[in-house]
Write a protein that holds these residues in place. Structure first.
Motif, PDB file in Angstrom:
ATOM      1  N   LEU A 242      76.487  56.784 -67.300  1.00 29.61           N
ATOM      2  CA  LEU A 242      75.177  56.120 -66.865  1.00 29.61           C
ATOM      3  C   LEU A 242      74.642  57.248 -65.677  1.00 29.61           C
ATOM      4  CD1 LEU A 242      75.927  52.689 -66.174  1.00 29.61           C
ATOM      5  CD2 LEU A 242      74.549  53.753 -68.013  1.00 29.61           C
ATOM      6  N   ASP A 243      75.421  58.364 -65.651  1.00 31.56           N
ATOM      7  CA  ASP A 243      75.228  59.374 -64.530  1.00 31.56           C
ATOM      8  C   ASP A 243      75.452  58.807 -62.987  1.00 31.56           C
ATOM      9  OD1 ASP A 243      74.789  61.483 -66.267  1.00 31.56           O
ATOM     10  OD2 ASP A 243      72.616  61.399 -66.313  1.00 31.56           O
ATOM     11  N   VAL A 244      76.231  57.929 -63.172  1.00 27.04           N
ATOM     12  CA  VAL A 244      76.655  57.406 -61.530  1.00 27.04           C
ATOM     13  C   VAL A 244      77.806  57.936 -61.329  1.00 27.04           C
ATOM     14  CG1 VAL A 244      77.358  55.380 -60.531  1.00 27.04           C
ATOM     15  CG2 VAL A 244      75.418  55.278 -61.814  1.00 27.04           C
ATOM     16  N   VAL A 245      78.000  58.511 -59.886  1.00 23.71           N
ATOM     17  CA  VAL A 245      79.407  59.084 -59.498  1.00 23.71           C
ATOM     18  C   VAL A 245      79.652  57.927 -58.293  1.00 23.71           C
ATOM     19  CG1 VAL A 245      78.949  61.416 -60.488  1.00 23.71           C
ATOM     20  CG2 VAL A 245      78.108  60.476 -58.075  1.00 23.71           C
TER      21      VAL A 245
ATOM     22  N   LYS B  40      76.017  57.864 -56.130  1.00 22.79           N
ATOM     23  CA  LYS B  40      74.673  58.089 -56.507  1.00 22.79           C
ATOM     24  C   LYS B  40      74.370  58.261 -57.710  1.00 22.79           C
ATOM     25  CE  LYS B  40      73.425  62.245 -55.959  1.00 22.79           C
ATOM     26  NZ  LYS B  40      73.085  63.721 -55.532  1.00 22.79           N
ATOM     27  N   ARG B  41      73.128  58.199 -58.288  1.00 24.67           N
ATOM     28  CA  ARG B  41      72.761  58.526 -59.545  1.00 24.67           C
ATOM     29  C   ARG B  41      72.603  60.137 -59.426  1.00 24.67           C
ATOM     30  NH1 ARG B  41      69.781  54.371 -62.108  1.00 24.67           N
ATOM     31  NH2 ARG B  41      69.889  56.072 -63.844  1.00 24.67           N
ATOM     32  N   CYS B  42      73.059  60.469 -60.446  1.00 26.07           N
ATOM     33  CA  CYS B  42      72.960  62.200 -60.443  1.00 26.07           C
ATOM     34  C   CYS B  42      71.639  62.357 -61.108  1.00 26.07           C
ATOM     35  CB  CYS B  42      73.999  62.759 -61.477  1.00 26.07           C
ATOM     36  SG  CYS B  42      75.691  62.449 -61.163  1.00 26.07           S
TER      37      CYS B  42
ATOM     38  N   GLY C 146      68.184  69.515 -68.530  1.00 26.18           N
ATOM     39  CA  GLY C 146      68.765  68.577 -68.487  1.00 26.18           C
ATOM     40  C   GLY C 146      70.085  68.811 -68.034  1.00 26.18           C
ATOM     41  N   ARG C 147      70.419  69.817 -67.252  1.00 24.42           N
ATOM     42  CA  ARG C 147      71.951  69.914 -66.648  1.00 24.42           C
ATOM     43  C   ARG C 147      72.088  69.049 -65.233  1.00 24.42           C
ATOM     44  NH1 ARG C 147      72.467  76.250 -66.591  1.00 24.42           N
ATOM     45  NH2 ARG C 147      70.099  76.116 -65.690  1.00 24.42           N
ATOM     46  N   LEU C 148      73.114  68.683 -64.986  1.00 30.28           N
ATOM     47  CA  LEU C 148      73.331  67.978 -63.680  1.00 30.28           C
ATOM     48  C   LEU C 148      73.040  68.734 -62.452  1.00 30.28           C
ATOM     49  CD1 LEU C 148      76.070  65.535 -64.344  1.00 30.28           C
ATOM     50  CD2 LEU C 148      73.896  64.905 -64.325  1.00 30.28           C
ATOM     51  N   THR C 149      72.366  68.348 -61.583  1.00 25.71           N
ATOM     52  CA  THR C 149      72.113  69.196 -60.300  1.00 25.71           C
ATOM     53  C   THR C 149      73.410  68.985 -59.614  1.00 25.71           C
ATOM     54  OG1 THR C 149      71.127  67.373 -59.070  1.00 25.71           O
ATOM     55  CG2 THR C 149      69.769  69.028 -60.304  1.00 25.71           C
TER      56      THR C 149
ATOM     57  N   GLY D 119      83.141  73.132 -48.608  1.00 24.02           N
ATOM     58  CA  GLY D 119      81.688  73.106 -48.231  1.00 24.02           C
ATOM     59  C   GLY D 119      80.812  73.596 -49.073  1.00 24.02           C
ATOM     60  N   ILE D 120      81.159  73.640 -50.496  1.00 21.69           N
ATOM     61  CA  ILE D 120      80.592  74.274 -51.816  1.00 21.69           C
ATOM     62  C   ILE D 120      79.650  73.366 -52.517  1.00 21.69           C
ATOM     63  CG2 ILE D 120      80.811  75.786 -53.840  1.00 21.69           C
ATOM     64  CD1 ILE D 120      83.442  76.697 -52.692  1.00 21.69           C
ATOM     65  N   PRO D 121      78.512  73.519 -52.682  1.00 21.98           N
ATOM     66  CA  PRO D 121      77.696  72.564 -53.487  1.00 21.98           C
ATOM     67  C   PRO D 121      78.460  72.256 -54.911  1.00 21.98           C
ATOM     68  CG  PRO D 121      76.217  74.171 -52.600  1.00 21.98           C
ATOM     69  CD  PRO D 121      77.406  74.763 -52.056  1.00 21.98           C
ATOM     70  N   TYR D 122      78.630  71.009 -55.120  1.00 17.70           N
ATOM     71  CA  TYR D 122      79.871  70.497 -56.011  1.00 17.70           C
ATOM     72  C   TYR D 122      79.020  69.493 -57.233  1.00 17.70           C
ATOM     73  CZ  TYR D 122      79.678  66.215 -53.436  1.00 17.70           C
ATOM     74  OH  TYR D 122      79.406  65.254 -52.702  1.00 17.70           O
ATOM     75  N   GLN D 123      79.684  69.873 -58.247  1.00 20.78           N
ATOM     76  CA  GLN D 123      79.528  68.693 -59.615  1.00 20.78           C
ATOM     77  C   GLN D 123      80.146  67.552 -59.159  1.00 20.78           C
ATOM     78  OE1 GLN D 123      80.175  70.585 -63.308  1.00 20.78           O
ATOM     79  NE2 GLN D 123      80.491  72.747 -62.232  1.00 20.78           N
ATOM     80  N   PRO D 124      79.452  66.548 -58.837  1.00 18.56           N
ATOM     81  CA  PRO D 124      80.094  65.312 -58.330  1.00 18.56           C
ATOM     82  C   PRO D 124      80.987  64.665 -59.581  1.00 18.56           C
ATOM     83  CG  PRO D 124      77.642  64.967 -58.750  1.00 18.56           C
ATOM     84  CD  PRO D 124      78.041  66.459 -58.798  1.00 18.56           C
TER      85      PRO D 124
END
Length: 362
Positions: A130-133, A159-161, A167-170, A189-194
């Motif tokens: 559901l793109d929920v993490v 959160k909802r991704c 179409g790629r997840l941010t 502290g690196i931006p990450y893939q949830p």
């Protein structure tokens, strides 16, 4: 009106206090409509910080309302009073949480761990599809029903991704969760893939299930991070874990986000699928990581440099949050842990490692 009077008007008879934070608390209550006990999370908007009210609470309410899975705590009702209190009525984990269970009974046998871990993984697959993490997976947030089945709870960091034009997840930039369960990229502290962050936490949870202790010592974040980035995972010899179980944990605790298992790969892993157990190491490698590289499954750490990892437990915190090692963005403030308090897990006694320890990955 006080909480008891508000709940009485809605058909609930308030019971005992299950947990309390600075601006939220959880009470047990008997539902006259449902004819069984429930948990009621009560949030006081007047005491809550702005970022929680504007960002995290709306997300949590939206996500709780949409989830419906047998291994996720059910939400029966959400309502708000004119004086700014939000009431979330949820399924009650009558047998407490997984941390308390392991503290009392010790590490789980692999068959029991497999059942519970499969339930948890199925819940995470449902969310991820559901793109929920979740972003705060830990043993305290895994409740147990009357039959000791897993019920995933506490979506305060969920959160909802979002997806970009292709179409790629941010990537996420909010660094939240508990340090002991946090992935290396979050600690740095690196931006990450949830979704990938959730997988690391699953690895920590499975380790705790079968070992009864923590895989890393979070009392020294810099040292912990160095060990994690070296892909070192120590398993206590006394637990006699199967190779398949250690293989799965090792692949989830993968510091390279491009090589860490996805949730579908976890559910198809030979340890999780009883019928597939007993496959050769080559089959395990093919199923787990052949598409991601050729890193060997079992490479013992060289004897002279071998050091046993310190087994530590989640420490009591206001609302455990990861604080990136040096200069990452400010951690989002959240309610304190609600439910049973986090206390120390049993510690493994230090053992003299063998010359070629099969339970150590590098």
């Amino acid at each position: 009106m006080d909480d008891a009077a508000v709940l009485k008007r809605r058909g609930y008879i308030m019971g005992i206090n299950l947990g309390e934070g600075s601006y939220a608390k959880v009470k047990s209550a008997y539902s006259e409509r449902l004819k069984f006990n429930v948990a009621v999370k009560i949030i006081d908007r007047k005491k809550a910080p702005t970022d929680f009210l504007e960002k995290f609470l709306p997300r949590e309410i939206e996500i709780l309302a949409m989830l419906n899975h047998r291994s996720i705590v059910k939400t029966y009702e959400i309502f708000e009073t004119s004086d700014g209190k939000v009431y979330i009525v949820m399924e009650l984990g009558v047998q407490g949480d997984l941390l308390e269970f392991i503290k009392t009974r010790g590490a789980l046998q692999e068959d029991d761990a497999r059942k519970k871990f499969h339930q948890l993984s199925s819940a995470i697959k449902y969310c991820h599809d559901l793109d929920v993490v979740h972003r705060d997976l830990k043993c305290e947030n895994l409740l147990l029903d009357k039959d000791f089945n897993i019920k995933l709870s506490d979506f305060g960091f969920s959160k909802r991704c979002l997806r970009d034009d292709s179409g790629r997840l941010t990537l996420s930039k909010t660094f939240c969760g508990s340090a002991a369960y946090a992935a290396p990229e979050v600690l740095q502290g690196i931006p990450y893939q949830p979704k990938v962050y959730d997988i690391w936490s699953l690895g920590v949870i499975l380790y705790i299930m079968v070992c009864g202790s923590m895989p890393y010592d979070d009392s020294n974040i810099k040292k912990m991070l160095r060990i994690q980035k070296e892909h070192r995972v120590n398993f206590p010899r006394s637990k006699h874990l199967t190779g398949e179980c250690k293989d799965l944990i090792y692949r989830m605790l993968q510091p390279d986000v491009n090589r860490r298992l996805h949730i579908d790969e976890i559910l198809s892993h030979c340890w999780v699928q009883p019928k597939a157990r007993g496959l050769s190491s080559a089959a395990i490698n093919k199923e787990g990581e052949s598409s991601r590289g050729t890193e060997p499954s079992w490479t013992p750490e060289p004897g002279p440099e071998k050091k046993s990892a310190t087994k530590v437990e989640p420490r009591e915190e206001a609302r455990p949050e990861t604080k990136p090692e040096e200069d990452a963005a400010q951690v989002a403030k959240q309610p304190e842990p609600l439910g049973l308090s986090s206390e120390q897990l049993p510690r493994e006694k230090e053992e003299v490692p063998p010359q070629q320890p099969p339970e150590t990955h590098t």
